[in-house]
Motif scaffolding. Structure first.
Motif, PDB file in Angstrom:
ATOM      1  N   LEU A  13     -56.359  93.222 -55.664  1.00 20.76           N
ATOM      2  CA  LEU A  13     -55.191  93.779 -54.962  1.00 20.76           C
ATOM      3  C   LEU A  13     -54.540  92.777 -54.019  1.00 20.76           C
ATOM      4  N   GLU A  16     -52.251  90.947 -56.021  1.00 21.48           N
ATOM      5  CA  GLU A  16     -51.222  91.764 -56.670  1.00 21.48           C
ATOM      6  C   GLU A  16     -50.171  92.239 -55.665  1.00 21.48           C
ATOM      7  N   ILE A  17     -50.629  92.695 -54.483  1.00 22.09           N
ATOM      8  CA  ILE A  17     -49.712  93.257 -53.493  1.00 22.09           C
ATOM      9  C   ILE A  17     -48.975  92.130 -52.779  1.00 22.09           C
ATOM     10  N   ARG A  18     -47.694  92.357 -52.520  1.00 19.29           N
ATOM     11  CA  ARG A  18     -46.880  91.364 -51.804  1.00 19.29           C
ATOM     12  C   ARG A  18     -46.837  91.711 -50.318  1.00 19.29           C
ATOM     13  N   ASP A  21     -44.772  94.629 -49.330  1.00 16.07           N
ATOM     14  CA  ASP A  21     -45.256  95.972 -49.639  1.00 16.07           C
ATOM     15  C   ASP A  21     -45.998  96.616 -48.465  1.00 16.07           C
ATOM     16  N   VAL A  22     -46.553  95.792 -47.568  1.00 26.03           N
ATOM     17  CA  VAL A  22     -47.344  96.378 -46.475  1.00 26.03           C
ATOM     18  C   VAL A  22     -46.731  96.130 -45.093  1.00 26.03           C
ATOM     19  N   LEU A  98     -50.443  88.979 -50.755  1.00 26.06           N
ATOM     20  CA  LEU A  98     -51.121  89.341 -49.519  1.00 26.06           C
ATOM     21  C   LEU A  98     -52.228  88.351 -49.148  1.00 26.06           C
ATOM     22  N   GLY A 135     -52.317  99.026 -45.952  1.00 26.11           N
ATOM     23  CA  GLY A 135     -51.711  98.849 -47.271  1.00 26.11           C
ATOM     24  C   GLY A 135     -52.750  98.869 -48.375  1.00 26.11           C
ATOM     25  N   LEU A 136     -53.875  98.174 -48.140  1.00 28.16           N
ATOM     26  CA  LEU A 136     -54.943  98.132 -49.142  1.00 28.16           C
ATOM     27  C   LEU A 136     -55.554  99.509 -49.352  1.00 28.16           C
ATOM     28  N   LYS A 139     -53.271 101.778 -51.359  1.00 28.83           N
ATOM     29  CA  LYS A 139     -53.233 101.413 -52.778  1.00 28.83           C
ATOM     30  C   LYS A 139     -54.525 101.859 -53.480  1.00 28.83           C
TER      31      LYS A 139
ATOM     32  N   GLU B  19     -45.428  88.991 -62.444  1.00 30.88           N
ATOM     33  CA  GLU B  19     -46.199  89.678 -61.411  1.00 30.88           C
ATOM     34  C   GLU B  19     -47.566  90.128 -61.952  1.00 30.88           C
TER      35      GLU B  19
END
Lengths: 312, 118
Positions: A13, A16-18, A21-22, A98, A135-136, A139, B19
């Motif tokens: 994650l 994957e997460i930008r 996003d958080v 992230l 954020g984590l 998700k 992505e």
């Protein structure tokens, strides 16, 4: 899910997460001209421990409660924030993964980073360690929820129905010679079985068998129909056409035997493996054909066995 | 191995799924015959192929493949790209021919579908 795979999930994650996003994007900013004496009220009112300092050109610095305490302790006279702020600001880009943020927090030990746009360098938001954790967790919760609801959904659905026999029925009509849309019926069937929450290996076997059969309908029979019956223990896929029929079924079942024209081979099919593949995916297969009348193919896939065995 | 390692090893261009490069690939199937792919490629495979028509994406979708890499610089047609985007299947293009592509990945430690053990 065991603890090991959960750790891997988090590791996955953070790539994957930008950052965007958080991060918090409703940022409270202060101007460089704001006097230090006003800072306390701003921080208290907004319940924050620091704020980016922004002028007309964008991000000018960052000021935190630590800077404020230091200013108080030194009993200096009031001055603009610009004199006490950190102006050599470490920033993150909104589109960075992230993991970059995690590394920067570790490296610099700061409480927050300003997030800017990679192109215009304008302030987009602010990120704290708390935002990363939140954020984590969000998700993970979403993924966990998805997994929970997906799992064995159809089994529960069937358990709630009182009848001597239960079956779901789907029909797909396949147009002949329509190579652009070839596989669409199998794709829709696969998505449907996924929603029902069947085991991925069962779905995969049904999808591969149906796809090969659908290609046969398009290549040899000018279309036909696919009828699917889903029962608690078994899935039956019936593929029927009114095409030319198969003169020699035994031959047709031999791996490598094919009557496909070249244009089909150029698409990566027609190598005489189709019926063979279907039979490998199926627990039982029944092929009936009459020359000039058409072909009926029944593919039986057991739901219980399917979960345990991989065809390939 | 992650898809982004494969991007590096094969000097590939990512056409769909920038992505999704954290996706894990466990083994590789190098093949131009989609029926063969359907019969022996396992899920979690990367497909190396010279074919670029939409049926390649369909095949990957049905067989739960992780990604597709077109060899020898073959760019897929728009319909193939659209379908891959729709199904979240990453598409890569490597300038390297099939045999060398397979060789590089094998050398980097990726097994073939028939030798892969869980």
């Amino acid at each position: 899910m065991n603890s090991d795979s959960r750790i891997t999930k988090v590791q996955e994650l953070v790539y994957e997460i930008r950052v965007r996003d958080v991060m918090k994007d409703d940022v409270v900013t202060v101007s460089p001209q704001t006097p230090m004496s006003k800072l306390q009220d701003i921080l208290r009112e907004k319940r924050i421990s620091g704020a980016p300092v922004v002028d007309q050109d964008g991000l000018a610095g960052i000021i935190s409660i630590d800077d404020f305490i230091r200013w108080l302790a030194e009993r200096e006279e009031d001055c603009p924030i610009s004199e006490k702020m950190t102006s050599d600001v470490q920033t993150l880009y909104a589109d960075e993964p992230l993991i970059h943020a995690v590394n920067k927090f570790e490296q610099y030990g700061f409480g927050r980073f300003a997030v800017i746009d990679r192109q215009d360098k304008r302030l987009r938001g602010i990120i704290t360690k708390g935002d990363i954790i939140e954020g984590l967790l969000k998700k993970l919760e979403i993924d966990y929820h998805k997994e929970e609801t997906q799992n064995e959904r159809i089994q529960r659905f069937f358990e709630d129905i009182y009848a001597d026999r239960i079956a779901l029925f789907f029909q797909y009509n396949v147009a002949g010679q329509d190579f652009k849309r070839a596989g669409e019926s199998s794709s829709r069937l696969k998505a449907t079985l996924g929603r029902l929450g069947l085991h991925p290996q069962v779905i995969r076997r049904v999808a591969i068998a149906t796809y090969e059969a659908e290609m046969n309908l398009i290549i040899y029979a000018d279309g036909g129909r696919i009828r699917v019956r889903v029962e608690p223990h078994q899935i039956l896929v019936k593929v029927e056409d009114s095409g030319p029929g198969i003169p020699d079924i035994e031959k047709a079942l031999q791996p490598g035997y094919s009557t496909a024209p070249d244009w089909v081979r150029e698409l990566g099919f027609g190598a005489g493996m189709g019926l063979n593949n279907i039979s490998n995916c199926a627990d039982r297969m029944n092929l009936r054909s009459t020359v000039g009348k058409g072909t009926h193919l029944s593919i039986y896939i057991s739901v219980e066995n399917g979960a345990k065995s991989e065809t390939n | 191995m992650k898809l982004k390692d494969i991007e590096r090893i094969l000097e590939a261009e990512v056409i769909v799924g920038k992505e999704l490069l954290a996706k894990e690939v466990k083994m590789v199937c190098g093949c131009d015959l989609m029926s063969d792919v359907l019969s022996f490629a396992k899920s979690e495979s990367l497909l190396l192929t010279g074919l670029t028509n939409p049926q390649v994406v369909r095949t990957a979708e049905m067989a739960d493949l992780q990604a597709i890499c077109f060899v020898r610089g073959k760019k897929p047609e728009q319909e193939t790209i659209d379908m891959a985007e729709d199904k979240d299947i990453p598409l890569l293009v490597t300038p390297i021919p099939m045999f060398e592509s397979c060789g590089r990945l094998y050398q980097a430690g990726l097994p073939g579908c028939s030798e892969y053990k869980k």
